[in-house]
Design a protein around this motif. Structure first.
Motif, PDB file in Angstrom:
ATOM      1  N   THR A  99       0.853  -1.180   0.000  1.00  0.00           N
ATOM      2  CA  THR A  99       0.000   0.000   0.000  1.00  0.00           C
ATOM      3  C   THR A  99       0.891   1.233   0.000  1.00  0.00           C
ATOM      4  O   THR A  99       1.916   1.271   0.675  1.00  0.00           O
ATOM      5  N   LYS A 101       0.845   5.427   0.472  1.00  0.00           N
ATOM      6  CA  LYS A 101       0.091   6.556   1.014  1.00  0.00           C
ATOM      7  C   LYS A 101       0.948   7.807   0.976  1.00  0.00           C
ATOM      8  O   LYS A 101       2.159   7.741   1.161  1.00  0.00           O
ATOM      9  N   LYS A 103       1.616  11.378   2.861  1.00  0.00           N
ATOM     10  CA  LYS A 103       1.383  12.139   4.095  1.00  0.00           C
ATOM     11  C   LYS A 103       2.313  13.341   4.071  1.00  0.00           C
ATOM     12  O   LYS A 103       3.510  13.201   4.278  1.00  0.00           O
ATOM     13  N   VAL A 107       6.077  10.024   1.004  1.00  0.00           N
ATOM     14  CA  VAL A 107       5.283   8.915   0.491  1.00  0.00           C
ATOM     15  C   VAL A 107       5.694   7.676   1.290  1.00  0.00           C
ATOM     16  O   VAL A 107       6.879   7.357   1.385  1.00  0.00           O
ATOM     17  N   THR A 108       4.720   6.975   1.874  1.00  0.00           N
ATOM     18  CA  THR A 108       4.983   5.793   2.690  1.00  0.00           C
ATOM     19  C   THR A 108       4.555   4.545   1.929  1.00  0.00           C
ATOM     20  O   THR A 108       3.434   4.475   1.419  1.00  0.00           O
ATOM     21  N   ASP A 110       3.986   0.640   2.476  1.00  0.00           N
ATOM     22  CA  ASP A 110       3.818  -0.402   3.495  1.00  0.00           C
ATOM     23  C   ASP A 110       3.812  -1.784   2.847  1.00  0.00           C
ATOM     24  O   ASP A 110       3.328  -1.948   1.724  1.00  0.00           O
ATOM     25  N   THR A 131      -0.269  11.884  -6.284  1.00  0.00           N
ATOM     26  CA  THR A 131      -1.570  11.285  -6.022  1.00  0.00           C
ATOM     27  C   THR A 131      -1.490   9.797  -6.311  1.00  0.00           C
ATOM     28  O   THR A 131      -0.865   9.368  -7.275  1.00  0.00           O
TER      29      THR A 131
END
Length: 178
Positions: A99, A101, A103, A107-108, A110, A131
């Motif tokens: 995933t 995301k 923030k 950009v993270t 996971d 995005t």
């Protein structure tokens, strides 16, 4: 040895774009504003007749190459404030669903290849936007260097080390540039 007297390069300024030349070059257009300093002693930058003009007297080989570089940077600045730059990337995974995301300016990523610790990637520049929609990542901005470096940071954050890259092809990869 024969020295050329002078070399002159011109860049057209399109409608709706304003260029200010002082200590550096500032380009303002419908998408935003970019400023940059060019500190090269032999090259002069001026504006005349709705064109940016680069001049160098008695150019050496290095002066010619720097003139082409500065011309490309100013052209990219003009393109950025008129159209902007968009890079499309694709999230690819086969073994472990990851995933992604956004923030703030990080950009993270996971669950990359089943790792417990999330990987992070830095977004370069204040005007660069990232995005994530499904398996597509879109990076947009007016500064080509910031957009390109953000894309490179994402690719490097998902680089696989210590495993066979032919088997583990997971990552975030560039698909197209606009």
């Amino acid at each position: 040895m024969v020295l050329a007297a002078a070399i002159r390069e011109e860049i057209d300024i399109p409608e709706g774009v304003e260029v200010k030349i002082g200590k550096g070059v500032t380009v303002k257009g419908p998408q935003g504003e970019i400023s940059r300093e060019f500190n090269y002693p032999n090259i002069s930058i001026d504006e005349e007749d709705n064109k940016v003009v680069l001049n160098v007297d008695f150019p050496k080989s290095r002066d010619k190459s720097m003139m082409g570089t500065i011309k490309a940077h100013i052209s990219n600045m003009i393109t950025g404030v008129t159209d902007g730059f968009t890079y499309h990337m694709k999230i690819v995974f086969a073994h472990f669903p990851m995933t992604v995301k956004v923030k703030g300016n990080i950009v993270t990523i996971d669950n990359f290849v089943g790792e417990k610790h999330p990987r992070t990637s830095k977004i370069v520049g204040d005007e660069t936007k990232v995005t994530v929609k499904g398996d597509q990542v879109t990076i947009t901005g007016i500064n080509k260097e910031h957009v390109g470096q953000t894309m490179a940071n994402l690719e490097q954050a998902t680089k696989i080390k210590g495993k066979d890259p032919r088997v583990f092809q997971d990552g975030i990869y560039l698909v197209s540039k606009e």
